[in-house]
Design a protein around this motif. Structure first.
Motif, PDB file in Angstrom:
ATOM      1  N   ALA A  27      -7.581 -11.485   4.039  1.00  0.00           N
ATOM      2  CA  ALA A  27      -8.483 -12.350   3.591  1.00  0.00           C
ATOM      3  C   ALA A  27      -9.972 -11.964   3.736  1.00  0.00           C
ATOM      4  O   ALA A  27     -11.018 -11.976   3.177  1.00  0.00           O
ATOM      5  CB  ALA A  27      -8.613 -13.690   3.821  1.00  0.00           C
ATOM      6  N   MET A  28     -10.323 -11.558   5.216  1.00  0.00           N
ATOM      7  CA  MET A  28     -11.428 -10.968   5.682  1.00  0.00           C
ATOM      8  C   MET A  28     -11.761  -9.872   5.112  1.00  0.00           C
ATOM      9  O   MET A  28     -12.760  -9.332   4.594  1.00  0.00           O
ATOM     10  CB  MET A  28     -11.420 -10.764   7.161  1.00  0.00           C
ATOM     11  N   GLY A  29     -10.667  -8.981   4.733  1.00  0.00           N
ATOM     12  CA  GLY A  29     -10.945  -7.581   4.299  1.00  0.00           C
ATOM     13  C   GLY A  29     -11.188  -7.845   2.569  1.00  0.00           C
ATOM     14  O   GLY A  29     -12.157  -7.006   2.112  1.00  0.00           O
ATOM     15  N   ASN A  30     -10.756  -8.863   1.954  1.00  0.00           N
ATOM     16  CA  ASN A  30     -11.179  -9.145   0.620  1.00  0.00           C
ATOM     17  C   ASN A  30     -12.689  -9.458   0.243  1.00  0.00           C
ATOM     18  O   ASN A  30     -13.347  -9.593  -0.330  1.00  0.00           O
ATOM     19  CB  ASN A  30     -10.303  -9.945  -0.077  1.00  0.00           C
ATOM     20  N   HIS A  31     -13.225 -10.340   1.529  1.00  0.00           N
ATOM     21  CA  HIS A  31     -14.513 -10.379   1.707  1.00  0.00           C
ATOM     22  C   HIS A  31     -15.349  -9.653   2.674  1.00  0.00           C
ATOM     23  O   HIS A  31     -16.106 -10.114   3.598  1.00  0.00           O
ATOM     24  CB  HIS A  31     -14.500 -11.947   2.229  1.00  0.00           C
ATOM     25  N   GLY A  32     -15.019  -8.459   2.835  1.00  0.00           N
ATOM     26  CA  GLY A  32     -15.415  -7.364   3.710  1.00  0.00           C
ATOM     27  C   GLY A  32     -17.004  -7.245   3.870  1.00  0.00           C
ATOM     28  O   GLY A  32     -17.679  -6.946   4.662  1.00  0.00           O
ATOM     29  N   ASP A  33     -17.670  -7.499   2.319  1.00  0.00           N
ATOM     30  CA  ASP A  33     -18.951  -7.487   2.467  1.00  0.00           C
ATOM     31  C   ASP A  33     -19.720  -8.578   3.196  1.00  0.00           C
ATOM     32  O   ASP A  33     -20.665  -8.178   3.906  1.00  0.00           O
ATOM     33  CB  ASP A  33     -19.480  -7.541   1.077  1.00  0.00           C
ATOM     34  N   GLU A  34     -19.053  -9.550   3.043  1.00  0.00           N
ATOM     35  CA  GLU A  34     -19.720 -11.006   3.856  1.00  0.00           C
ATOM     36  C   GLU A  34     -19.459 -10.728   5.385  1.00  0.00           C
ATOM     37  O   GLU A  34     -20.324 -11.120   6.157  1.00  0.00           O
ATOM     38  CB  GLU A  34     -19.336 -12.249   3.160  1.00  0.00           C
ATOM     39  N   VAL A  35     -18.189 -10.363   5.736  1.00  0.00           N
ATOM     40  CA  VAL A  35     -17.837 -10.071   7.327  1.00  0.00           C
ATOM     41  C   VAL A  35     -18.768  -8.805   7.842  1.00  0.00           C
ATOM     42  O   VAL A  35     -19.235  -8.900   8.864  1.00  0.00           O
ATOM     43  CB  VAL A  35     -16.347  -9.754   7.259  1.00  0.00           C
ATOM     44  N   HIS A  36     -18.899  -7.853   7.096  1.00  0.00           N
ATOM     45  CA  HIS A  36     -19.834  -6.830   7.649  1.00  0.00           C
ATOM     46  C   HIS A  36     -21.352  -7.225   7.788  1.00  0.00           C
ATOM     47  O   HIS A  36     -21.813  -6.840   8.847  1.00  0.00           O
ATOM     48  CB  HIS A  36     -19.751  -5.706   6.724  1.00  0.00           C
ATOM     49  N   ALA A  37     -21.517  -7.909   6.680  1.00  0.00           N
ATOM     50  CA  ALA A  37     -23.003  -8.762   6.704  1.00  0.00           C
ATOM     51  C   ALA A  37     -23.168  -9.588   8.002  1.00  0.00           C
ATOM     52  O   ALA A  37     -24.073  -9.424   8.823  1.00  0.00           O
ATOM     53  CB  ALA A  37     -23.301  -8.988   5.670  1.00  0.00           C
ATOM     54  N   ILE A  83     -22.497   2.613   3.253  1.00  0.00           N
ATOM     55  CA  ILE A  83     -23.243   3.857   3.496  1.00  0.00           C
ATOM     56  C   ILE A  83     -23.595   4.646   2.145  1.00  0.00           C
ATOM     57  O   ILE A  83     -24.593   5.164   1.594  1.00  0.00           O
ATOM     58  CB  ILE A  83     -22.612   4.683   4.435  1.00  0.00           C
ATOM     59  N   ASN A  84     -22.382   4.781   1.240  1.00  0.00           N
ATOM     60  CA  ASN A  84     -22.460   5.556   0.120  1.00  0.00           C
ATOM     61  C   ASN A  84     -23.204   5.080  -1.228  1.00  0.00           C
ATOM     62  O   ASN A  84     -23.863   5.674  -1.748  1.00  0.00           O
ATOM     63  CB  ASN A  84     -20.891   5.600  -0.285  1.00  0.00           C
ATOM     64  N   VAL A  85     -23.449   3.795  -1.063  1.00  0.00           N
ATOM     65  CA  VAL A  85     -24.501   2.888  -2.007  1.00  0.00           C
ATOM     66  C   VAL A  85     -25.677   2.667  -1.595  1.00  0.00           C
ATOM     67  O   VAL A  85     -26.752   2.456  -2.275  1.00  0.00           O
ATOM     68  CB  VAL A  85     -23.951   1.936  -2.627  1.00  0.00           C
ATOM     69  N   GLY A  86     -26.307   3.199  -0.287  1.00  0.00           N
ATOM     70  CA  GLY A  86     -27.505   2.933   0.307  1.00  0.00           C
ATOM     71  C   GLY A  86     -28.233   3.910  -0.403  1.00  0.00           C
ATOM     72  O   GLY A  86     -28.086   5.017  -0.821  1.00  0.00           O
ATOM     73  N   LYS A  87     -29.686   3.533  -0.445  1.00  0.00           N
ATOM     74  CA  LYS A  87     -30.753   4.557  -0.886  1.00  0.00           C
ATOM     75  C   LYS A  87     -30.924   5.557   0.244  1.00  0.00           C
ATOM     76  O   LYS A  87     -30.801   5.534   1.191  1.00  0.00           O
ATOM     77  CB  LYS A  87     -32.007   3.760  -0.868  1.00  0.00           C
ATOM     78  N   GLU A  88     -31.422   6.795  -0.588  1.00  0.00           N
ATOM     79  CA  GLU A  88     -31.592   7.762   0.428  1.00  0.00           C
ATOM     80  C   GLU A  88     -32.671   7.710   1.300  1.00  0.00           C
ATOM     81  O   GLU A  88     -33.624   7.103   1.262  1.00  0.00           O
ATOM     82  CB  GLU A  88     -32.218   9.065  -0.769  1.00  0.00           C
ATOM     83  N   GLY A  89     -32.280   7.824   2.620  1.00  0.00           N
ATOM     84  CA  GLY A  89     -33.305   7.894   3.857  1.00  0.00           C
ATOM     85  C   GLY A  89     -33.165   6.628   4.589  1.00  0.00           C
ATOM     86  O   GLY A  89     -33.698   6.358   5.567  1.00  0.00           O
ATOM     87  N   ASP A  90     -32.427   5.509   3.946  1.00  0.00           N
ATOM     88  CA  ASP A  90     -32.337   4.266   4.491  1.00  0.00           C
ATOM     89  C   ASP A  90     -31.456   4.445   5.674  1.00  0.00           C
ATOM     90  O   ASP A  90     -30.139   4.437   5.619  1.00  0.00           O
ATOM     91  CB  ASP A  90     -31.823   3.146   3.451  1.00  0.00           C
ATOM     92  N   GLU A  91     -32.132   3.755   6.866  1.00  0.00           N
ATOM     93  CA  GLU A  91     -31.118   3.728   8.141  1.00  0.00           C
ATOM     94  C   GLU A  91     -30.364   2.355   8.142  1.00  0.00           C
ATOM     95  O   GLU A  91     -29.629   2.557   9.226  1.00  0.00           O
ATOM     96  CB  GLU A  91     -32.197   4.001   9.246  1.00  0.00           C
ATOM     97  N   GLU A  92     -30.712   1.651   7.312  1.00  0.00           N
ATOM     98  CA  GLU A  92     -29.913   0.419   7.525  1.00  0.00           C
ATOM     99  C   GLU A  92     -28.447   0.259   7.585  1.00  0.00           C
ATOM    100  O   GLU A  92     -27.816  -0.115   8.311  1.00  0.00           O
ATOM    101  CB  GLU A  92     -30.466  -0.767   6.655  1.00  0.00           C
ATOM    102  N   PRO A  93     -28.022   1.137   6.634  1.00  0.00           N
ATOM    103  CA  PRO A  93     -26.369   1.229   6.308  1.00  0.00           C
ATOM    104  C   PRO A  93     -25.674   1.768   7.694  1.00  0.00           C
ATOM    105  O   PRO A  93     -24.897   1.444   8.350  1.00  0.00           O
ATOM    106  CB  PRO A  93     -26.123   1.985   5.335  1.00  0.00           C
ATOM    107  N   LEU A  94     -26.608   2.656   8.356  1.00  0.00           N
ATOM    108  CA  LEU A  94     -26.148   3.389   9.681  1.00  0.00           C
ATOM    109  C   LEU A  94     -26.132   2.550  10.623  1.00  0.00           C
ATOM    110  O   LEU A  94     -25.127   2.501  11.734  1.00  0.00           O
ATOM    111  CB  LEU A  94     -27.048   4.534  10.002  1.00  0.00           C
ATOM    112  N   ARG A  95     -27.144   1.743  10.942  1.00  0.00           N
ATOM    113  CA  ARG A  95     -27.300   0.552  11.923  1.00  0.00           C
ATOM    114  C   ARG A  95     -26.246  -0.715  11.961  1.00  0.00           C
ATOM    115  O   ARG A  95     -25.709  -1.076  12.830  1.00  0.00           O
ATOM    116  CB  ARG A  95     -28.945   0.350  12.162  1.00  0.00           C
ATOM    117  N   ARG A  96     -26.267  -0.913  10.775  1.00  0.00           N
ATOM    118  CA  ARG A  96     -25.386  -1.976  10.430  1.00  0.00           C
ATOM    119  C   ARG A  96     -24.115  -1.525  10.719  1.00  0.00           C
ATOM    120  O   ARG A  96     -23.019  -2.430  11.219  1.00  0.00           O
ATOM    121  CB  ARG A  96     -25.320  -2.493   8.869  1.00  0.00           C
ATOM    122  N   ALA A  97     -23.610  -0.256  10.318  1.00  0.00           N
ATOM    123  CA  ALA A  97     -22.141   0.196  10.896  1.00  0.00           C
ATOM    124  C   ALA A  97     -21.839   0.171  12.124  1.00  0.00           C
ATOM    125  O   ALA A  97     -20.886  -0.353  12.682  1.00  0.00           O
ATOM    126  CB  ALA A  97     -22.097   1.979  10.399  1.00  0.00           C
TER     127      ALA A  97
END
Length: 232
Positions: A27-37, A83-97
């Motif tokens: 279930a957490m995987g199915n809501h992975g965007d929310e869990v990651h956030a 990471i893949n859908v992030g904007k070019e040069g945006d560090e936020e996906p890296l830091r969130r990871a």
């Protein structure tokens, strides 16, 4: 429905039903965007879920090897998608990871501390990993198989390699304060982020991105320790 399950199951604490660990991981995987956030957020105001509840449920899931693997596999996919859908040069996906990896790493440690003297639990966690045991749930994981998952196999392979090494060395249930057990996955994530951001890759060394994600992972550890499984 998912938030209600999170709320009620987190309230169970260490009495969380063992039979629900893997279903809740799915279930957490199915809501992975929310869990990651939630796992990568800095405060309750920017989190879509109660972070204390996320930590507590992740903690209980981590008491079971298969449930833990199911959760980690799906979150790897969500992190790579971000990471893949992030904007070019945006560090936020890296830091969130990094923050999410650190947050869930601390949840694992808190969960395994509960069963530190449980022989049955210890034996389960010292068993060899069988990736295919939880591989069947991937059909239910968002993004699985689409173009936005480019690179996920490399990340997942490195994560699995480190988990196997931790088990083989007898440290499956240990808290390695130095974080050496996660270094490979963080490095692969940093390299993947650089590959997805070629302009950044041209102007800085790989060391810089690895340093950023490692710092973020340490911050994720600290955030989970502060929450301690209570509150948001």
């Amino acid at each position: 429905m998912f938030e209600n399950a999170l709320k009620h199951l987190s309230a169970e604490g260490n009495d969380f039903p063992a039979s629900l660990r893997t279903p809740m991981a799915v279930a957490m995987g199915n809501h992975g965007d929310e869990v990651h956030a939630a796992a990568s957020s800095h405060n309750a105001g920017e989190s879509p879920l109660d972070r204390g509840q996320v930590l507590e449920v992740a903690k209980q899931i981590s008491r079971d090897q298969v449930a833990y693997g199911t959760l980690q596999d799906s979150i790897n996919r969500e992190i790579v998608h971000d990471i893949n859908v992030g904007k070019e040069g945006d560090e936020e996906p890296l830091r969130r990871a990094g923050r999410t990896v650190g947050f869930l790493e601390e949840a694992r440690y808190q969960g395994l501390k509960v069963d530190t003297d449980d022989a049955k639990s210890k034996a389960t966690w010292e068993a060899k990993w069988d990736y295919h045991t939880w591989g069947g749930v991937l059909n239910f994981i968002p993004h699985a198989g689409d173009a936005a998952q480019r690179g996920v196999d490399v990340i997942t392979a490195k994560w699995l390699e480190e988990e196997v090494a931790r088990i083989d060395s007898g440290q499956a249930r240990d808290n390695l304060a130095t974080g050496t057990d996660r270094e490979g996955r963080l490095k692969e994530l940093a390299e993947h982020w650089c590959d997805e951001n070629p302009q950044v890759k041209q102007r800085e060394t790989p060391w810089t991105s690895v340093e950023r994600i490692d710092d973020a992972a340490n911050n994720g550890n600290a955030a989970a320790r502060r929450l301690g499984g209570k509150g948001s």
